[in-house]
Motif scaffolding. Structure first.
Motif, PDB file in Angstrom:
ATOM      1  N   PRO A  97      90.150  26.023  21.402  1.00 35.36           N
ATOM      2  CA  PRO A  97      90.730  25.302  22.621  1.00 35.36           C
ATOM      3  C   PRO A  97      90.219  26.215  23.739  1.00 35.36           C
ATOM      4  N   LEU A  98      90.547  27.562  23.861  1.00 39.11           N
ATOM      5  CA  LEU A  98      90.327  28.226  25.044  1.00 39.11           C
ATOM      6  C   LEU A  98      88.698  28.230  25.294  1.00 39.11           C
ATOM      7  N   LEU A  99      87.976  28.329  24.319  1.00 40.59           N
ATOM      8  CA  LEU A  99      86.522  28.445  24.467  1.00 40.59           C
ATOM      9  C   LEU A  99      86.293  26.814  25.197  1.00 40.59           C
ATOM     10  N   GLU A 100      86.825  25.856  24.631  1.00 43.16           N
ATOM     11  CA  GLU A 100      86.369  24.605  24.935  1.00 43.16           C
ATOM     12  C   GLU A 100      86.777  24.386  26.728  1.00 43.16           C
ATOM     13  N   LYS A 101      87.975  24.895  26.978  1.00 40.76           N
ATOM     14  CA  LYS A 101      88.515  24.757  28.301  1.00 40.76           C
ATOM     15  C   LYS A 101      87.564  25.817  29.512  1.00 40.76           C
ATOM     16  N   ALA A 102      87.078  26.893  28.714  1.00 38.00           N
ATOM     17  CA  ALA A 102      86.245  27.807  29.631  1.00 38.00           C
ATOM     18  C   ALA A 102      84.991  26.946  29.811  1.00 38.00           C
ATOM     19  N   ALA A 103      84.515  26.298  28.915  1.00 41.89           N
ATOM     20  CA  ALA A 103      83.252  25.592  28.880  1.00 41.89           C
ATOM     21  C   ALA A 103      83.303  24.590  29.755  1.00 41.89           C
ATOM     22  N   GLY A 104      84.424  23.448  29.877  1.00 36.93           N
ATOM     23  CA  GLY A 104      84.430  22.467  30.754  1.00 36.93           C
ATOM     24  C   GLY A 104      84.744  23.071  32.200  1.00 36.93           C
ATOM     25  N   ARG A 105      85.564  24.101  32.290  1.00 33.38           N
ATOM     26  CA  ARG A 105      85.465  24.507  33.817  1.00 33.38           C
ATOM     27  C   ARG A 105      84.020  25.111  34.180  1.00 33.38           C
ATOM     28  N   SER A 106      83.468  25.729  33.640  1.00 36.83           N
ATOM     29  CA  SER A 106      82.137  26.213  33.932  1.00 36.83           C
ATOM     30  C   SER A 106      81.141  25.199  34.060  1.00 36.83           C
ATOM     31  N   ILE A 107      81.233  24.091  33.264  1.00 32.29           N
ATOM     32  CA  ILE A 107      80.242  22.858  33.544  1.00 32.29           C
ATOM     33  C   ILE A 107      80.708  21.949  34.787  1.00 32.29           C
ATOM     34  N   PHE A 108      82.034  22.177  35.182  1.00 37.17           N
ATOM     35  CA  PHE A 108      82.495  21.274  36.288  1.00 37.17           C
ATOM     36  C   PHE A 108      82.032  22.118  37.550  1.00 37.17           C
ATOM     37  N   VAL A 109      82.137  23.392  37.539  1.00 39.01           N
ATOM     38  CA  VAL A 109      81.783  24.418  38.407  1.00 39.01           C
ATOM     39  C   VAL A 109      80.114  24.152  38.863  1.00 39.01           C
ATOM     40  N   LEU A 110      79.555  24.378  37.848  1.00 44.86           N
ATOM     41  CA  LEU A 110      78.080  24.128  38.209  1.00 44.86           C
ATOM     42  C   LEU A 110      77.657  22.952  38.443  1.00 44.86           C
ATOM     43  N   HIS A 111      78.428  21.873  38.103  1.00 43.46           N
ATOM     44  CA  HIS A 111      78.092  20.405  38.533  1.00 43.46           C
ATOM     45  C   HIS A 111      78.343  20.167  40.142  1.00 43.46           C
ATOM     46  N   ARG A 112      79.423  20.811  40.545  1.00 39.13           N
ATOM     47  CA  ARG A 112      80.010  20.731  41.848  1.00 39.13           C
ATOM     48  C   ARG A 112      78.878  21.690  42.781  1.00 39.13           C
ATOM     49  N   LEU A 113      78.179  22.921  42.238  1.00 43.32           N
ATOM     50  CA  LEU A 113      77.579  23.648  43.096  1.00 43.32           C
ATOM     51  C   LEU A 113      76.141  22.964  43.249  1.00 43.32           C
ATOM     52  N   ALA A 114      75.651  22.318  42.172  1.00 42.34           N
ATOM     53  CA  ALA A 114      74.309  21.652  42.027  1.00 42.34           C
ATOM     54  C   ALA A 114      74.589  20.446  43.033  1.00 42.34           C
ATOM     55  N   ARG A 115      75.322  19.757  42.916  1.00 39.51           N
ATOM     56  CA  ARG A 115      75.860  18.651  43.931  1.00 39.51           C
ATOM     57  C   ARG A 115      75.980  18.934  45.220  1.00 39.51           C
ATOM     58  N   ALA A 116      76.528  20.156  45.584  1.00 38.85           N
ATOM     59  CA  ALA A 116      76.667  20.473  47.120  1.00 38.85           C
ATOM     60  C   ALA A 116      75.236  21.060  47.536  1.00 38.85           C
ATOM     61  N   ALA A 117      74.331  21.677  46.576  1.00 34.03           N
ATOM     62  CA  ALA A 117      73.241  22.147  47.175  1.00 34.03           C
ATOM     63  C   ALA A 117      72.418  21.024  47.389  1.00 34.03           C
ATOM     64  N   VAL A 118      72.222  19.906  46.440  1.00 32.76           N
ATOM     65  CA  VAL A 118      71.534  18.704  46.741  1.00 32.76           C
ATOM     66  C   VAL A 118      71.861  18.262  47.852  1.00 32.76           C
ATOM     67  N   SER A 119      73.088  18.019  48.244  1.00 32.28           N
ATOM     68  CA  SER A 119      73.641  17.232  49.443  1.00 32.28           C
ATOM     69  C   SER A 119      73.116  17.982  50.651  1.00 32.28           C
ATOM     70  N   PHE A 120      73.393  19.467  50.643  1.00 33.83           N
ATOM     71  CA  PHE A 120      72.657  20.161  51.889  1.00 33.83           C
ATOM     72  C   PHE A 120      71.099  19.972  52.217  1.00 33.83           C
ATOM     73  N   VAL A 121      70.526  20.070  51.221  1.00 36.23           N
ATOM     74  CA  VAL A 121      69.180  19.669  51.131  1.00 36.23           C
ATOM     75  C   VAL A 121      68.696  18.662  51.772  1.00 36.23           C
ATOM     76  N   ILE A 122      69.436  17.482  51.336  1.00 38.01           N
ATOM     77  CA  ILE A 122      68.919  16.074  52.134  1.00 38.01           C
ATOM     78  C   ILE A 122      69.505  16.110  53.730  1.00 38.01           C
ATOM     79  N   VAL A 123      70.612  16.866  53.768  1.00 33.99           N
ATOM     80  CA  VAL A 123      71.025  16.824  55.287  1.00 33.99           C
ATOM     81  C   VAL A 123      70.193  17.759  56.192  1.00 33.99           C
ATOM     82  N   PHE A 124      69.613  18.970  55.563  1.00 36.09           N
ATOM     83  CA  PHE A 124      68.644  19.720  56.265  1.00 36.09           C
ATOM     84  C   PHE A 124      67.372  18.894  56.527  1.00 36.09           C
ATOM     85  N   VAL A 125      66.922  18.068  55.647  1.00 38.68           N
ATOM     86  CA  VAL A 125      65.608  17.616  55.833  1.00 38.68           C
ATOM     87  C   VAL A 125      65.755  16.272  56.927  1.00 38.68           C
TER      88      VAL A 125
END
Length: 331
Positions: free
Chosen positions: A12-40
């Motif tokens: 369960p600890l590994l599952e929680k850690a993986a879930g957190r990592s996926i969530f953080v990576l998803h948010r980082l990717a979304r923020a990066a895409v949003s900034f590229v759109i605003v920049f363009v």
């Protein structure tokens, strides 16, 4: 073959850690895409303006040689692809171009004014949070139960009215009453604590009411939870029940709302700084639009985008720590 207990415990600890990592990576990717759109979009904003932006900024009487020299200095005489490449490369090095009207680096101008805008926004957020928690908790505790339904409706209605009042209207009312009427605070300017009071209050009232309403609603929900009924059955003091058992369970929802509020506060500084003539980024974007200073407008748009995206990202990361269940579910 029997699975070792250590494996069962760590799964369960590994599952929680993986879930957190996926969530953080998803948010980082979304923020990066949003900034590229605003920049363009910010880059194309100047390119799609009808006519010559330099001529529009300098005026129709400016000499042709001056216009041509400034166009070359800003790189507007280059092909579109070359201009985009140069602008993107400059952004990576903190270079946002040159202001047309002041002939100063845009990054330097915004660096001078950003602390003022952040000071107003953060101070307003602190006022909103400090006022919202006791107000929301107190009204929820008082309105709990069917006998106090009228109080609950009255509190919700009052907070709804405060939320609906535009901050620039509050600013005008504060100037008319607290400044001109009572002479308690300066009506404009920046640099002393007294000059900061009215801008911060005008910006904080709406968010304070919004957060208080969120705390009020969440507190009413938590007060009827089974674990609080158990705490009451143990005859614990009411203050202890509210502080130790109820408040921690409304932090996540309030933090999420606080992130939305902070984004709104940063955007709200545009009108507040204009009304009180505060030299921040908000008033800069108004003056740059009036002067048609497109490189400065681009810089302000990019800075505001970074502030908004950075705030949302910090709130998401805080939720990973405070409420891992919701983040894992989203991931």
């Amino acid at each position: 073959m029997t699975t070792p207990p250590s494996v069962l415990t760590s799964a369960p600890l590994l599952e929680k850690a993986a879930g957190r990592s996926i969530f953080v990576l998803h948010r980082l990717a979304r923020a990066a895409v949003s900034f590229v759109i605003v920049f363009v979009a910010a880059f194309l904003m100047v390119q799609l303006v009808p006519g010559d932006p330099v001529r529009a900024a300098l005026g129709p009487t400016a000499p042709v040689a001056t216009v041509a020299a400034l166009r070359a200095q800003l790189g507007l005489d280059q092909p579109l692809v070359d201009r985009f490449t140069a602008y993107a490369g400059g952004l990576l090095h903190g270079d946002l171009g040159m202001s047309i009207t002041s002939q100063r680096p845009v990054a330097e101008m915004l660096a001078e004014r950003l602390p003022t805008t952040l000071t107003i926004a953060v101070a307003a957020l602190l006022v909103a949070v400090v006022g919202a928690f006791p107000l929301g908790v107190a009204t929820a505790v008082s309105a709990r139960g069917a006998r106090h339904r009228g109080l609950d409706l009255a509190v919700s209605g009052l907070l709804g009215v405060l939320i609906a009042i535009p901050n620039f209207l509050l600013a005008v009312l504060f100037i008319a009453t607290l400044s001109i009427g009572l002479g308690a605070f300066p009506p404009a300017g920046w640099g002393t604590p007294s000059q900061a009071v009215l801008p911060v209050l005008a910006l904080a009232i709406g968010p304070l009411a919004y957060l208080a309403r969120i705390v009020h609603i969440e507190m009413l929900r938590v007060l009827d939870a089974p674990y609080l009924t158990t705490a009451r059955s143990k005859r614990l003091p009411g203050r202890l029940i509210h502080l130790r058992h109820a408040l921690p369970n409304i932090v996540a929802a309030t933090l999420t709302a606080g992130g939305v509020v902070l984004v709104g506060l940063v955007a709200g500084t545009v009108l507040i700084e204009t009304v009180f003539t505060v030299p921040g980024i908000g008033s800069t974007i108004v003056s740059s639009i009036t002067a048609r200073d497109y490189p400065l407008i681009q810089g302000v748009v990019i800075v505001y985008a970074l502030l908004v995206l950075g705030t949302n990202l910090l709130i998401d990361l805080a939720l990973v720590i405070l409420d891992p269940r919701s983040t894992i579910a989203e991931a």
